[in-house]
Design an enzyme around this catalytic site. Structure first.
Site, mmCIF file in Angstrom:
data_model
loop_
_atom_site.group_PDB
_atom_site.id
_atom_site.type_symbol
_atom_site.label_atom_id
_atom_site.label_comp_id
_atom_site.label_asym_id
_atom_site.label_seq_id
_atom_site.Cartn_x
_atom_site.Cartn_y
_atom_site.Cartn_z
ATOM 1 N N ASP A 136 0.852 -1.339 -0.024
ATOM 2 C CA ASP A 136 -0.163 0.173 0.055
ATOM 3 C C ASP A 136 0.708 1.473 0.114
ATOM 4 O O ASP A 136 0.439 2.422 -0.238
ATOM 5 C CB ASP A 136 -1.098 0.103 1.084
ATOM 6 C CG ASP A 136 -2.003 -1.082 1.341
ATOM 7 O OD1 ASP A 136 -2.265 -1.604 0.204
ATOM 8 O OD2 ASP A 136 -2.489 -1.454 2.221
ATOM 9 N N ARG A 283 -0.172 -9.439 -4.196
ATOM 10 C CA ARG A 283 0.837 -9.551 -3.287
ATOM 11 C C ARG A 283 1.799 -10.853 -3.438
ATOM 12 O O ARG A 283 2.523 -11.083 -2.493
ATOM 13 C CB ARG A 283 -0.112 -9.726 -1.914
ATOM 14 C CG ARG A 283 -0.517 -8.453 -1.417
ATOM 15 C CD ARG A 283 -0.720 -8.276 0.079
ATOM 16 N NE ARG A 283 -1.109 -9.343 0.916
ATOM 17 C CZ ARG A 283 -1.913 -9.367 1.777
ATOM 18 N NH1 ARG A 283 -2.883 -8.699 1.671
ATOM 19 N NH2 ARG A 283 -2.088 -10.657 2.438
HETATM 20 O O1 F6P Z 1 -2.126 -4.114 3.537
HETATM 21 C C1 F6P Z 1 -2.008 -4.744 2.290
HETATM 22 C C2 F6P Z 1 -3.507 -5.257 1.859
HETATM 23 O O2 F6P Z 1 -3.012 -6.102 0.493
HETATM 24 C C3 F6P Z 1 -4.365 -4.077 1.350
HETATM 25 O O3 F6P Z 1 -4.184 -3.495 0.357
HETATM 26 C C4 F6P Z 1 -5.612 -4.736 1.515
HETATM 27 O O4 F6P Z 1 -6.716 -3.949 1.511
HETATM 28 C C5 F6P Z 1 -5.572 -5.668 2.486
HETATM 29 O O5 F6P Z 1 -4.153 -5.930 2.667
HETATM 30 C C6 F6P Z 1 -6.044 -6.982 2.351
HETATM 31 O O6 F6P Z 1 -6.011 -7.837 3.432
HETATM 32 P P1 F6P Z 1 -5.980 -9.425 3.790
HETATM 33 O O7 F6P Z 1 -4.900 -10.145 3.135
HETATM 34 O O8 F6P Z 1 -6.097 -9.570 5.227
HETATM 35 O O9 F6P Z 1 -7.354 -9.657 3.144
#
Ligand code: F6P
Length: 358
Positions: A136, A283
């Site tokens: 982010d 990610r």
């Molecule tokens: O903080 C990184 C992030 O990928 C954000 O962009 C997103 O809103 C969130 O984490 C998603 O979280 P999780 O992996 O817990 O679903």
């Protein structure tokens, strides 16, 4: 000189975590007599005493590996001082593990929540060093966090692929990019992918303005439109709601920003609109070359700080210099996109719409 170092990764994972772990540990092994204890699944491992003594070879071959070899978990900061049904005093438990392990310092790799807890532990007297990770890019005090550029590459790749199919079919394609509070990733990948509209949480939009862009492009014989929308983007009406109320509404609806924008545009303009949500793909996988370098730089600087016994800080990038900030100065301060950010005005000057009234 001997140093016992505990290391953990906390919060959402991202590419570059292993490269940063490798950077810290390899430089530490090179610079002094280091003993590394890998703490499993972030602060959960520190609370529950779940860790293992690592060997140097375990940090070898991980430069290009996505995710984190240590595991990670989200341990919400707001609950850290709250004693729940399990009756565990989490802060006392973390201090106990630190003392039992006879650590000289704790290295924490993470984003905003991780840094808040790192600062809490620092205030409790532990020697802590942070490393700024998150796709982010919303951590205050550093120009970039590691993970951001890889996610930008991935999101841009998605937009590129959507571009060709959008053009072939003459469709309006709405791509949802990660970022609930901060629009950095949507802004940068939107610019890199040549989006016509970029919608980010920091600049509430009006769907009528987005519709105008789609109509104008159609009139100009551009049969397709590319819209990059952050998952946390909101229209003006929603922006006026209380945050809790808005979040509860969205959770109840299993809300998707892209689906919402696409369905509204289909109704308003009568175009064929599709929503695309790449989600956690952003990610995943191997870090980009940029992030490998940045993670290594951050990691090595952290090892230098350990050598110099400079604690209570987090590593940062300022300009092209690797430096550090005091944890107390950056913890809990989110870095959102300023509405007058240079990249925003560059995008505006390129004719990219943010869905605002002209
Ligand atoms: O903080 C990184 C992030 O990928 C954000 O962009 C997103 O809103 C969130 O984490 C998603 O979280 P999780 O992996 O817990 O679903």
């Amino acid at each position: 000189m001997k140093r016992r170092i505990g290391i953990l990764t906390s919060g959402g994972d991202c590419p570059g975590l292993n490269a940063a772990i490798r950077g810290v540990t390899r430089a530490a092994y090179e610079m002094f007599d280091a003993e590394i204890i890998g703490i499993h699944d972030g602060y959960r491992g520190l609370i529950e005493g779940d860790y293992s003594l690592m060997t140097r070879s375990q940090f070898s071959g991980i430069l290009t590996l996505g995710g984190t070899i240590l595991g990670t978990a989200r341990t919400p900061f707001r609950n850290m001082r709250v004693i729940g049904e399990d009756k565990i005093d989490k802060v006392a438990a973390m201090k106990k593990t630190y003392k039992e392990l006879k650590l000289d310092c704790l290295v924490t790799l993470g984003g905003n929540g991780t840094h808040k807890t790192a600062n809490l532990l620092s205030e409790e007297g532990l020697n802590v060093i942070g490393l700024p990770k998150t796709i982010d890019n919303d951590l205050y005090g550093t120009d970039f966090t590691f993970g951001f550029h890889t996610a930008m590459d991935i999101a841009t790749g998605v937009i590129d692929r959507i571009h060709t199919t959008a053009a072939s079919h003459g469709r309006t394609m709405v791509i949802e990019i990660m970022g609930n509070k901060a629009g950095w990733l949507t802004l940068y990948s939107g610019v890199a992918g040549g989006a016509d509209v970029i919608l980010i949480p920091e600049i509430p939009y009006e769907i009528e303005e987005v519709a105008k862009v789609v109509e104008k492009r159609a009139k100009n014989n551009k049969g397709f439109t590319i819209i990059a929308v952050a998952e946390g983007a909101m229209n003006r009406k929603e922006a006026k709601m209380k945050k809790k109320e808005r979040e509860a509404k969205r959770a109840a609806e299993h809300y998707s920003a892209a689906a919402d924008v696409a369905s509204q545009l289909s109704e308003m303009v009568g175009v064929e609109a599709r929503a695309v949500v790449p989600g956690h793909i952003q990610r995943g996988g191997s870090p980009s070359a940029y992030d490998r370098v940045l993670s290594t730089q951050f990691g090595v600087h952290a090892a230098e700080l350990i050598r110099d016994e400079c604690y209570g800080v987090t590593v940062a990038l300022k300009g092209n210099q690797i430096t550090h900030n005091a944890l107390k100065d950056i913890a809990g301060v989110p870095k959102l996109v300023p509405t007058d950010d240079q990249m925003v005005s560059i995008a505006r000057d390129m004719g990219i719409s943010f869905g605002e009234k002209e």
